[in-house]
Design an enzyme around this catalytic site. Structure first.
Site, mmCIF file in Angstrom:
data_model
loop_
_atom_site.group_PDB
_atom_site.id
_atom_site.type_symbol
_atom_site.label_atom_id
_atom_site.label_comp_id
_atom_site.label_asym_id
_atom_site.label_seq_id
_atom_site.Cartn_x
_atom_site.Cartn_y
_atom_site.Cartn_z
ATOM 1 N N ASP A 6 0.863 -1.182 0.000
ATOM 2 C CA ASP A 6 0.000 0.000 0.000
ATOM 3 C C ASP A 6 0.899 1.231 0.000
ATOM 4 O O ASP A 6 2.089 1.145 0.298
ATOM 5 C CB ASP A 6 -0.878 -0.011 1.260
ATOM 6 C CG ASP A 6 -1.764 1.222 1.366
ATOM 7 O OD1 ASP A 6 -2.417 1.568 0.368
ATOM 8 O OD2 ASP A 6 -1.786 1.864 2.435
ATOM 9 N N TYR B 254 -0.465 8.298 -2.763
ATOM 10 C CA TYR B 254 -0.478 8.072 -4.208
ATOM 11 C C TYR B 254 -1.672 8.775 -4.872
ATOM 12 O O TYR B 254 -1.652 9.058 -6.056
ATOM 13 C CB TYR B 254 -0.610 6.570 -4.511
ATOM 14 C CG TYR B 254 0.622 5.725 -4.264
ATOM 15 C CD1 TYR B 254 1.818 6.269 -3.776
ATOM 16 C CD2 TYR B 254 0.592 4.358 -4.545
ATOM 17 C CE1 TYR B 254 2.926 5.462 -3.568
ATOM 18 C CE2 TYR B 254 1.709 3.549 -4.342
ATOM 19 C CZ TYR B 254 2.874 4.107 -3.853
ATOM 20 O OH TYR B 254 3.975 3.316 -3.657
ATOM 21 N N GLY B 255 -2.706 9.044 -4.113
ATOM 22 C CA GLY B 255 -4.006 9.449 -4.659
ATOM 23 C C GLY B 255 -4.031 10.770 -5.378
ATOM 24 O O GLY B 255 -4.973 11.072 -6.104
ATOM 25 N N CYS C 150 -4.314 -1.205 -2.077
ATOM 26 C CA CYS C 150 -4.433 0.250 -2.229
ATOM 27 C C CYS C 150 -5.290 0.471 -3.459
ATOM 28 O O CYS C 150 -5.000 -0.066 -4.533
ATOM 29 C CB CYS C 150 -3.027 0.819 -2.420
ATOM 30 S SG CYS C 150 -2.942 2.533 -2.985
ATOM 31 N N THR D 71 -5.785 3.241 -5.235
ATOM 32 C CA THR D 71 -5.156 4.029 -6.292
ATOM 33 C C THR D 71 -4.199 3.169 -7.104
ATOM 34 O O THR D 71 -4.237 3.170 -8.339
ATOM 35 C CB THR D 71 -4.403 5.230 -5.681
ATOM 36 O OG1 THR D 71 -5.321 6.017 -4.913
ATOM 37 C CG2 THR D 71 -3.793 6.095 -6.761
ATOM 38 N N GLU E 33 -6.610 10.933 9.427
ATOM 39 C CA GLU E 33 -5.266 10.903 10.001
ATOM 40 C C GLU E 33 -5.085 11.950 11.100
ATOM 41 O O GLU E 33 -4.261 11.785 11.985
ATOM 42 C CB GLU E 33 -4.218 11.076 8.898
ATOM 43 C CG GLU E 33 -4.266 9.887 7.957
ATOM 44 C CD GLU E 33 -3.010 9.685 7.140
ATOM 45 O OE1 GLU E 33 -2.296 10.676 6.895
ATOM 46 O OE2 GLU E 33 -2.762 8.539 6.733
ATOM 47 N N CYS F 81 -11.191 3.570 -1.007
ATOM 48 C CA CYS F 81 -9.901 3.999 -0.466
ATOM 49 C C CYS F 81 -9.798 3.339 0.898
ATOM 50 O O CYS F 81 -10.771 3.363 1.659
ATOM 51 C CB CYS F 81 -9.846 5.519 -0.356
ATOM 52 S SG CYS F 81 -8.393 6.121 0.530
ATOM 53 N N HIS G 51 -8.622 4.031 3.660
ATOM 54 C CA HIS G 51 -8.840 4.811 4.883
ATOM 55 C C HIS G 51 -10.327 5.004 5.180
ATOM 56 O O HIS G 51 -10.699 5.275 6.314
ATOM 57 C CB HIS G 51 -8.238 6.216 4.734
ATOM 58 C CG HIS G 51 -6.812 6.322 5.143
ATOM 59 N ND1 HIS G 51 -5.796 5.819 4.391
ATOM 60 C CD2 HIS G 51 -6.223 6.877 6.228
ATOM 61 C CE1 HIS G 51 -4.643 6.083 4.995
ATOM 62 N NE2 HIS G 51 -4.873 6.724 6.099
#
Lengths: 273, 273
Positions: free
Chosen positions: B13, B45-46, B76, B78, B155, B187, B189
Site C-alpha cells: 500500500d 499516491y491518490g 491500495c 489508487t 489521520e 480507499c 482509509h
C-alpha cells in the site's frame, strides 16, 4: 566564458508551495535567472521523517548543482527545518532556507515577546523555530502548533468554506488565549489562509510570511559575494521549471499564482541523483 | 526444499491504509505468512500521476519478489486502479487488486442498479470502477466522487469532529440526491468513516468495503492454484512489516488497528528496486 553572476539561482520545494517564495524573488530580484524544482512525486514532506527529508533534499541539491546554479534556496519550511544544516555541511555552494529569515522578521514584529508559529508536523516536531528565535533573543516566548489540515484544505479549494474557519479555531485557540502578537506562517501554503487566520486572531496580529524576508536575504547574500546579476535579461529561458511528477497539474497551478506565464515544465527522475 | 505453498503473500500500500486489507486476510487466512510493505516515504499516491504510481508499484513488486512471495496483493485502491494491468503484464506471479472484488460486491449489493463510489482523485479520474462495474453489468449506473479531504481528516483524528460531518455532506450531497443504494469505499482509509457516511446517506445504504471481498478472492485463487498453506504456524515470523520511511510512526498506528502485536518494522530504500 560565463561569469558566475550570470548563473541561475536554484529553488526547491516539496511541491508547489515554494512558488510563493519564487514569486517574491522575481519581484525583488528581477534580473536573476531561476531554476525551480518541485518534488511532486514525493510530496508532502511535512508528515515524513528527518532522514528521508534530508535524503530527498540531497538528491535535489545534486540535481540543481548539475544545472550550475550559483546559490540554492530551500523554499520549503519542512526541508529548511530538517535539512539545511546537512546540506550546508555537505555542499560548498551557499544554501539558504526560509526559517532564519522568518524568525528574524517575527522578532522584529513582536512588541510583547510572544510569537506563534504554525507549520507542518515535521517542522513543529523539530522545534527549529523556537531554537532559532530564542538563540537570537532568549527572552521571547514561542508557541508552535502543527496544522496538518491547512494544506489539504487549501488544495481542495476550501479557503472560503466555513469548515476552514472551524479548523482554524481548532488549531489556534491556544494561541488566541495566549495573546501572541506575531505569527509566523511556517509553511508555504499557509499565506493563502492569511486573511482567515488574521480574522480569527484579531486585526492587531502581525503576520510574518517568510517568503518576503527570504528574498531580501538572498539579495543580501548575492551582493555580499558579488554574485548579483544586474543586467536585464534578453534570455527567454529566465525561469525554468522541473518537477518529479505530474507536470501538467503543476503548470496549471503555477499559472494561477505566478506573475509570469509558465509554458513548459520538465519531468525529472529525481531518484537517479 | 520449501514447498511453494509455504511461501508468504506480499501485500503493499502507499502507507498504512492497506493494513485494513491485511487485517481481513489474517482473519480469513490464518495460516498464511504475510509480508507487508507501506510506501511511507512517498505517500500519498491518490494525488499523483498514473506514470509515477506505476513506477512506484513496479519497484515494490520487485522488492516483494526478492522476498519470494507466492502472490501479491495491491492493498491500495489508487495503485489497483492505475497499476494492476501494468504489473500483470510485466510479472509472472499472480497479482490481485482491490477494485474488482469491490466492484463485484457492489453489484451484488445494489437492488436498484445505482452504485456510488468514493475514492482518491487518481482513482476517480481513472474511471476504473465505472469501467469494471459496467463491464460486468452494463445497465448499472455508477456515480464516482473524489473525496481528498477524507484521508487527512481521518489521520488528524477528526473522525468524530463536526467538521467531518460537513465535509461528508459537501462531497456526498449529489449521491444522496441520486438515491444510490450501494456505496463502495474505494480507499482503504474510508472504512474509518463508515458510520458517519451511513448516517448521512441513510441506514438503508449498503456500504461495500473491498477489503473483505479481496481476502475472499485471495482465498479462492490460492485454492485454485494449490497455493494454500493449511498448516498452523509455529514460525514467529508469520507477519513481517517493511516501510520506506518512519518505521516507528507506522508501527504505532499498526498496533492500534491490527489484531496482532507488531514488534518490528524494517526500513527499505525502495528507490533501489
Amino acid at each position: 566564458m560565463k561569469r558566475k553572476c550570470d548563473l541561475p539561482i536554484g529553488v526547491f520545494d516539496s511541491g508547489v508551495g515554494g512558488l510563493t517564495v519564487m514569486r517574491e524573488m522575481i519581484r525583488q530580484l528581477p534580473h536573476e535567472k531561476i531554476i525551480y524544482f518541485g518534488d511532486t512525486a514525493r510530496v508532502p514532506y511535512g508528515s515524513k521523517s528527518p532522514n528521508i527529508v534530508v535524503h530527498f533534499s540531497k538528491q535535489i541539491t545534486r540535481f540543481l548543482l548539475g544545472k550550475q546554479v550559483k546559490l540554492i534556496v530551500i523554499a520549503c519550511n519542512t526541508a529548511s527545518a530538517l535539512a539545511l544544516e546537512a546540506l550546508q555541511g555537505q555542499f560548498e555552494i551557499p544554501i539558504i532556507g526560509v526559517v532564519i529569515p522568518g524568525a528574524r522578521a517575527a522578532i522584529e514584529a513582536t512588541q510583547i515577546n510572544k510569537i506563534g508559529v504554525v507549520g507542518t508536523d515535521a517542522t513543529v516536531r523539530s522545534g527549529i523555530y523556537t531554537k532559532i528565535i530564542q538563540g537570537m533573543q532568549s527572552n521571547i516566548q514561542v508557541l508552535e502548533k502543527a496544522c496538518p489540515l491547512f494544506v489539504p484544505l487549501v488544495e481542495e479549494g476550501f479557503k472560503e468554506h466555513p469548515v476552514t474557519e472551524e479548523v482554524i479555531a481548532h488549531y489556534l485557540a491556544s494561541m488566541r488565549e495566549a495573546e501572541i502578537d506575531a505569527m509566523i506562517l511556517g509553511c508555504t501554503h499557509y499565506p493563502l489562509l492569511r486573511s482567515r487566520i488574521m480574522k480569527y486572531l484579531g486585526e492587531k496580529i502581525q503576520i510574518v510570511n517568510p517568503a518576503y524576508e527570504t528574498a531580501m536575504d538572498i539579495k543580501g547574500i548575492l551582493a555580499a559575494q558579488n554574485l548579483e546579476n544586474n543586467v536585464a535579461m534578453v534570455d527567454t529561458e529566465q525561469y525554468v521549471f522541473y518537477v518529479s511528477d505530474a507536470a501538467e497539474k503543476f503548470q496549471e497551478f503555477a499559472n494561477t499564482v505566478m506573475p509570469i506565464s509558465v509554458s513548459e515544465t520538465k519531468v525529472v527522475n529525481i531518484e537517479r541523483y
